[in-house]
Design an enzyme around this catalytic site. Structure first.
Site, PDB file in Angstrom:
ATOM      1  N   GLU A 127      29.102  26.752 -39.346  1.00 55.76           N
ATOM      2  CA  GLU A 127      27.666  26.925 -39.069  1.00 55.76           C
ATOM      3  C   GLU A 127      27.258  28.360 -39.384  1.00 55.76           C
ATOM      4  OE1 GLU A 127      24.859  25.963 -38.961  1.00 55.76           O
ATOM      5  OE2 GLU A 127      24.168  25.293 -37.003  1.00 55.76           O
ATOM      6  N   ASP A 156      22.349  29.689 -31.606  1.00 53.13           N
ATOM      7  CA  ASP A 156      21.322  30.342 -30.791  1.00 53.13           C
ATOM      8  C   ASP A 156      21.257  29.626 -29.434  1.00 53.13           C
ATOM      9  OD1 ASP A 156      19.154  31.791 -29.896  1.00 53.13           O
ATOM     10  OD2 ASP A 156      17.707  30.840 -31.226  1.00 53.13           O
TER      11      ASP A 156
HETATM   12  P1  IMP Z   1      20.408  26.346 -32.008  1.00 49.06           P
HETATM   13  O1  IMP Z   1      20.360  24.850 -31.968  1.00 49.06           O
HETATM   14  O2  IMP Z   1      19.287  26.955 -31.208  1.00 49.06           O
HETATM   15  O3  IMP Z   1      21.735  26.930 -31.655  1.00 49.06           O
HETATM   16  O4  IMP Z   1      20.028  26.787 -33.472  1.00 49.06           O
HETATM   17  C1  IMP Z   1      20.872  26.677 -34.517  1.00 49.06           C
HETATM   18  C2  IMP Z   1      20.092  26.689 -35.805  1.00 49.06           C
HETATM   19  O5  IMP Z   1      18.844  27.385 -35.677  1.00 49.06           O
HETATM   20  C3  IMP Z   1      20.846  27.458 -36.861  1.00 49.06           C
HETATM   21  O6  IMP Z   1      21.674  26.601 -37.592  1.00 49.06           O
HETATM   22  C4  IMP Z   1      19.743  28.051 -37.703  1.00 49.06           C
HETATM   23  O7  IMP Z   1      19.396  27.135 -38.715  1.00 49.06           O
HETATM   24  C5  IMP Z   1      18.578  28.216 -36.759  1.00 49.06           C
HETATM   25  N1  IMP Z   1      18.460  29.617 -36.289  1.00 49.06           N
HETATM   26  C6  IMP Z   1      18.775  30.121 -35.074  1.00 49.06           C
HETATM   27  N2  IMP Z   1      18.535  31.436 -35.007  1.00 49.06           N
HETATM   28  C7  IMP Z   1      18.039  31.784 -36.223  1.00 49.06           C
HETATM   29  C8  IMP Z   1      17.615  33.042 -36.804  1.00 49.06           C
HETATM   30  O8  IMP Z   1      17.635  34.132 -36.194  1.00 49.06           O
HETATM   31  N3  IMP Z   1      17.161  32.977 -38.081  1.00 49.06           N
HETATM   32  C9  IMP Z   1      17.138  31.820 -38.802  1.00 49.06           C
HETATM   33  N4  IMP Z   1      17.547  30.651 -38.317  1.00 49.06           N
HETATM   34  C10 IMP Z   1      17.978  30.621 -37.032  1.00 49.06           C
HETATM   35 MG    MG Z   2      21.383  25.933 -39.506  1.00 49.44          MG
END
Ligand code: IMP
Ligand code: MG
Length: 183
Positions: free
Chosen positions: A102, A106
């Site tokens: 990945e 976040d």
């Molecule tokens: P999560 O489900 O919140 O953990 O997000 C994961 C996905 O969100 C990642 O695979 C990214 O595609 C996107 N993402 C999270 N943070 C960022 C960032 O700072 N910039 C760009 N994409 C992000």
């Molecule tokens: Mg992603």
């Protein structure tokens, strides 16, 4: 140094720093999967594509690759919390060793969901590798088995990370200047 895009407030990691880190991460993969005879490395599209491409050049354990597209951000910069599989794996992973690659974790919601789905398919082993870890907004108990950089709580772009599907091509990772956020 590459000319820096005007929408970048600060470069966090240069191309050289990222590539050096990825060699270290490949060493971890080589150790973690040294006894694997059926390793599949799964790239979560689209963000992990540049990371994956660079990583496998330094992975010496025999493996095949596969891809999955999921979405949780729906083209915006704020997480919506829902995860959808847009394109599934081509391979059956039952009894296989699986490494999920990945770009960034976040909230953790995306990978938590993907991990659950993949576990139901009964892989022999399932590990998660992320280039970037942003641990401040976790909404679920999900951690990578290995990460490259611990990043600040900022919106980042480049090396696969996008703002509205653009800027994935930048060879470095930087903080997106919020004055360029579209309203
Ligand atoms: P999560 O489900 O919140 O953990 O997000 C994961 C996905 O969100 C990642 O695979 C990214 O595609 C996107 N993402 C999270 N943070 C960022 C960032 O700072 N910039 C760009 N994409 C992000
Ligand atoms: Mg992603």
């Amino acid at each position: 140094m590459t000319l820096v895009d005007k929408r970048i407030k600060k470069v966090l990691y240069s191309q050289v720093e990222i590539e050096q880190k990825i060699v270290e991460l490949a060493d971890w993969v080589n150790e973690e999967f040294k006894d694997s005879e059926n390793l599949i490395i799964v790239c979560l599209l689209k963000g992990a594509m540049p990371f994956m491409a660079q990583l496998i050049k330094s992975v010496t354990v025999d493996h095949s690759i596969d891809f999955m597209i999921t979405s949780s951000y729906a083209g915006s910069h704020a997480s919506s919390g829902s995860v959808k599989i847009i394109m599934d794996l081509a391979n059956d992973i039952e009894n296989k060793d699986v490494l999920v690659v990945e770009d960034i974790i976040d909230s953790g919601i995306t990978l938590d969901k993907i991990k659950d789905i993949l576990q139901t398919r009964k892989p022999n082993k399932l590990k998660i590798l992320t280039l970037l870890d942003k641990p401040y907004n976790r909404k679920v108990q999900l951690n990578a088995d290995k990460f490259g950089f611990l990043v600040p709580n900022e919106f980042l772009v480049g090396f696969g990370l996008d703002y509205k599907e653009k800027m994935r091509n930048l060879p470095y990772i930087g903080i997106f200047d919020e004055k360029f956020l579209e309203k």
